[in-house]
Design a protein around this motif. Sequence first.
Motif, short mmCIF file in Angstrom:
data_model
loop_
_atom_site.label_atom_id
_atom_site.label_comp_id
_atom_site.label_asym_id
_atom_site.label_seq_id
_atom_site.Cartn_x
_atom_site.Cartn_y
_atom_site.Cartn_z
N GLU A 168 -2.24 -27.77 -33.94
CA GLU A 168 -3.43 -28.56 -33.60
C GLU A 168 -4.57 -28.38 -34.60
OE1 GLU A 168 -3.05 -27.79 -28.91
OE2 GLU A 168 -5.07 -27.46 -29.74
N HIS A 169 -4.78 -27.13 -34.98
CA HIS A 169 -5.98 -26.80 -35.75
C HIS A 169 -5.72 -26.64 -37.24
CE1 HIS A 169 -8.78 -26.31 -32.41
NE2 HIS A 169 -7.75 -25.84 -31.73
N ARG A 186 -13.02 -12.73 -14.39
CA ARG A 186 -13.39 -13.74 -15.38
C ARG A 186 -13.71 -13.00 -16.66
NH1 ARG A 186 -19.19 -16.44 -14.97
NH2 ARG A 186 -19.65 -14.28 -15.50
N LEU A 192 -15.51 -13.15 -20.42
CA LEU A 192 -16.42 -13.86 -21.33
C LEU A 192 -16.26 -13.26 -22.72
CD1 LEU A 192 -19.66 -13.77 -19.11
CD2 LEU A 192 -18.06 -15.68 -19.37
N PRO A 231 -17.54 -21.56 -29.36
CA PRO A 231 -18.75 -21.34 -28.55
C PRO A 231 -18.87 -19.87 -28.16
CG PRO A 231 -17.28 -22.98 -27.52
CD PRO A 231 -16.54 -22.38 -28.67
N SER A 232 -20.10 -19.42 -27.97
CA SER A 232 -20.33 -18.05 -27.51
C SER A 232 -21.19 -18.12 -26.27
CB SER A 232 -21.02 -17.23 -28.60
OG SER A 232 -21.21 -15.90 -28.17
N PRO A 233 -20.71 -17.71 -25.09
CA PRO A 233 -19.38 -17.12 -24.89
C PRO A 233 -18.30 -18.17 -24.65
CG PRO A 233 -20.55 -17.14 -22.81
CD PRO A 233 -21.49 -17.72 -23.84
N LEU A 234 -17.08 -17.79 -24.95
CA LEU A 234 -15.93 -18.48 -24.37
C LEU A 234 -15.82 -18.00 -22.92
CD1 LEU A 234 -12.92 -18.17 -26.84
CD2 LEU A 234 -14.26 -20.20 -26.30
N ILE A 235 -15.52 -18.92 -22.04
CA ILE A 235 -15.38 -18.57 -20.62
C ILE A 235 -13.91 -18.72 -20.23
CG2 ILE A 235 -16.13 -19.10 -18.27
CD1 ILE A 235 -18.66 -20.37 -19.55
N HIS A 273 -3.47 -22.00 -22.62
CA HIS A 273 -3.83 -23.42 -22.55
C HIS A 273 -5.33 -23.63 -22.78
CE1 HIS A 273 0.15 -24.48 -21.15
NE2 HIS A 273 0.06 -23.60 -20.16
N HIS A 274 -6.08 -22.58 -22.88
CA HIS A 274 -7.55 -22.68 -23.01
C HIS A 274 -7.90 -23.14 -24.43
CE1 HIS A 274 -11.69 -21.32 -23.42
NE2 HIS A 274 -11.74 -21.01 -22.15
N PRO A 275 -8.63 -24.26 -24.55
CA PRO A 275 -8.92 -24.81 -25.89
C PRO A 275 -9.60 -23.82 -26.83
CG PRO A 275 -9.60 -26.35 -24.17
CD PRO A 275 -9.18 -25.10 -23.47
N GLY A 276 -10.53 -23.06 -26.30
CA GLY A 276 -11.23 -22.11 -27.16
C GLY A 276 -10.33 -20.99 -27.65
N HIS A 282 -8.17 -22.25 -30.33
CA HIS A 282 -8.92 -22.42 -31.57
C HIS A 282 -9.09 -21.07 -32.30
CE1 HIS A 282 -12.52 -24.76 -33.52
NE2 HIS A 282 -11.77 -24.15 -34.40
#
Lengths: 253, 253, 253, 253
Positions: free
Chosen positions: C45-46, C134, C136, C151-155, C213-216, C219
């Motif tokens: 993808e990237h 969770r 972060l 992004p910061s944070p990734l969640i 599966h998390h986009p971040g 990445h």
Amino acid sequence: MTASTTQRPLSVTVWNENVHETTEPEVRARYPQGIHGEIAAAVREHVPDADVRTATLADPEHGLTEEVLAATDVLTWWGHRAHGEVADEVVARVRRHVLAGMGLVVLHSGHLSKIFTTLLGTTCNLDWRSGEDRELVWTVDPTHPIAEGIPSPLIIPEQEMYGEFFDIPAPDELVFISSFSGGEVFRSGCTFRRGHGRIFYFSPGDQAYPVYHHPGVRHVIANGVRWARGHAEQRRPPELHRREAGWFEGTGR
Amino acid sequence: MTASTTQRPLSVTVWNENVHETTEPEVRARYPQGIHGEIAAAVREHVPDADVRTATLADPEHGLTEEVLAATDVLTWWGHRAHGEVADEVVARVRRHVLAGMGLVVLHSGHLSKIFTTLLGTTCNLDWRSGEDRELVWTVDPTHPIAEGIPSPLIIPEQEMYGEFFDIPAPDELVFISSFSGGEVFRSGCTFRRGHGRIFYFSPGDQAYPVYHHPGVRHVIANGVRWARGHAEQRRPPELHRREAGWFEGTGR
Amino acid sequence: MTASTTQRPLSVTVWNENVHETTEPEVRARYPQGIHGEIAAAVREHVPDADVRTATLADPEHGLTEEVLAATDVLTWWGHRAHGEVADEVVARVRRHVLAGMGLVVLHSGHLSKIFTTLLGTTCNLDWRSGEDRELVWTVDPTHPIAEGIPSPLIIPEQEMYGEFFDIPAPDELVFISSFSGGEVFRSGCTFRRGHGRIFYFSPGDQAYPVYHHPGVRHVIANGVRWARGHAEQRRPPELHRREAGWFEGTGR
Amino acid sequence: MTASTTQRPLSVTVWNENVHETTEPEVRARYPQGIHGEIAAAVREHVPDADVRTATLADPEHGLTEEVLAATDVLTWWGHRAHGEVADEVVARVRRHVLAGMGLVVLHSGHLSKIFTTLLGTTCNLDWRSGEDRELVWTVDPTHPIAEGIPSPLIIPEQEMYGEFFDIPAPDELVFISSFSGGEVFRSGCTFRRGHGRIFYFSPGDQAYPVYHHPGVRHVIANGVRWARGHAEQRRPPELHRREAGWFEGTGR
């Protein structure tokens, strides 16, 4: 032999702007001796042979004359509201002494002090919240003298949140990382070398919370003070030297 | 209080393969007490309260039994010809103790020892020449305790050349850089943390040159030994812990 | 000119033990293509010009033959249950390739893999909890290529907790720090250099949660793969060289 | 995807005080286009898609207006005699842009420039000799992009000596170490991160020697320029943020 220097009493100057305590009764109630009084007490508790004095913004030359600094092994710094009132001349003097070998321990909101930002070169900005966070301080370098005897995590029931991104150079050593109830993290215990001097930054501590009464926080500060002591034989910043070829012959045994 | 641990005498074990000295008369003439004898003497000179013993390859279990290691604060290591003869079981035991908090000072050709390469993870290869080089050892971290009292440069009139690229991880602290008459450079004084243990590598020293009689080299080794001392309360390597949520409640003061 | 090497397609081998997916239906449901399938997809993808293949434990030589490794710029590693089943001979081969310049991206429970602990030298132990945390993920080095566009944070809504003390050498670069709902922190994105090779460790990701599966997260992994690519002209580990004085004359323009 | 930013041409501003060249005929003879001309040519040679402009002390605002800096990905800096003539206001502007993400490559005697000492926080003093030294530049981090394609050692037949102790913070990455005929050593290639910006310092180069015609030196400078490019989406220094609890909810995918 190096043993001699470690046997002389450690000379510590605890500096505090002392503005909250003298203008806000609730801070005065929390810290009747001032924040400097608590920090000085913490150092005395853990470094019994230390010779500890205090100095504040209101003193002539903020109490940081050439004579005081020349006789100081380690200076601790607490400031918040009045960073801008610290005279540039005094900041330059403190900087010269740090580069020449004086230790410096910068606490909490001292991250925005002139002396810290000048020595680090960055903005030292961060995220913050004065809410109801619990801070946990985790040791990530268990070999470091500043971590000696410190439980991991330290639990600070109420504390201001300081969060990343903290705009500092990558520390030479990262000793502690904190988390806050709100989920933020912070590099809360960091060391830096500048010239012949050692710098320790430790973030826990605030005028609005009783953090400087916390036994673990006091222990860390005292460890930091002990660690920051230098060993330079002469109190002089690094200099520019023009050297002849072979200048070092005859030295170096 | 942390003072207590620093007052107990420092327990040092000086290890040497002791092969050159027992098989080559010219090395025996240079080091009549063995290289271990000189290193032990160097530590005693500069750390008067140290309790120093020696151990060699020929001893049962190479002199590095569980009992010896458990009672050792800092182990120094010299090996060259017989790295392959050091038993894997002993290497594993030493590694466990380092990760648990024992200090380790690795000298010269010890860069290719099993214990050093295992703890560092790289080949630790380098360039070398047994010629007629003069080595100059320059301090690049004047704040480091290992540099305390050491002239910059140290001048070592005759020495084996060790040159870059030295295949080590970037050291946690780079204390000394050497140059050689032939023009090569070398990161000759490096620190590393592994687990609860501190490691110092120092390259000057060789069986074919009288380097361990050099006052400055002896001073550095002794400083390294003192620095490498750990403070772990229990001699245990870091472990895997399954934690319940809130496991730390009630601790952390 | 250096541009040439960066224009050849990046050759990536995604390795997975592939044990959970083939023995636990709920993991298979979560990752129908296997964890390796998701990681390969994330890289594609990237890094559109990447040439990505996969390999697993069950393949002959675990799919990591000399030919495969010689043609691999960057290897990613996921293992958990079957670390002990990876053949020592394959581990030695991978290590040699990393030291010779192959990039390595180690994911999540790969922290206890033979290849990671061998290259790092420590236990790589940590604290953990398979609960309802969770995570972060905070960026602490915004200049790092691996943080680019993150992004910061990734969640990460649900994740296994990994907490300090994480027994690794101090990373060369600390890119990410994570917090967990339970209050723990973790150095979750770390780089290390070993020999001519670059290593990136990234902790988020687990068989029991849909983290890959998390986009971040995808990445970050792709950024890590791109960053880990080496530039060694020849795929050879650093060697021991005996050098004559002046050996470099005539080279070095 | 991150690829986009790396495809835009790299915008480089080469800054030179341009005093030696305009006042000393022998320097003018050595560098007919000025030192800035040679550095610009070096970048163009190795980074064909770069958009390179030059600026000098004599230009209005030294050629470093807000507009120029806002359009600059990487700034290179050469100064020596006229550090004191650089306006504080311009230094503050450059500093803000570096902290906001502009790359900075500082060359040779630029170690005493206002911009470098301000960003590093130390004196940046060193030892020097304008004699007849040969400099050898050794790579100690072969994984670094700045070392890509660079022989080790680079041989610079005639060069000013720069020696330790060099009063800088420990670099984030130490890429090159130099030796000189006189025996001195120097950390000649160092990286630093400050805010969102990357800084590379490289010492070889002088007005009195033809060092900027050396193919290897030119290659290193070009590699440094390419490496220093940032990826910040917005050109803004790190800021102080007051955050509500949960401020990040809804972000972070």
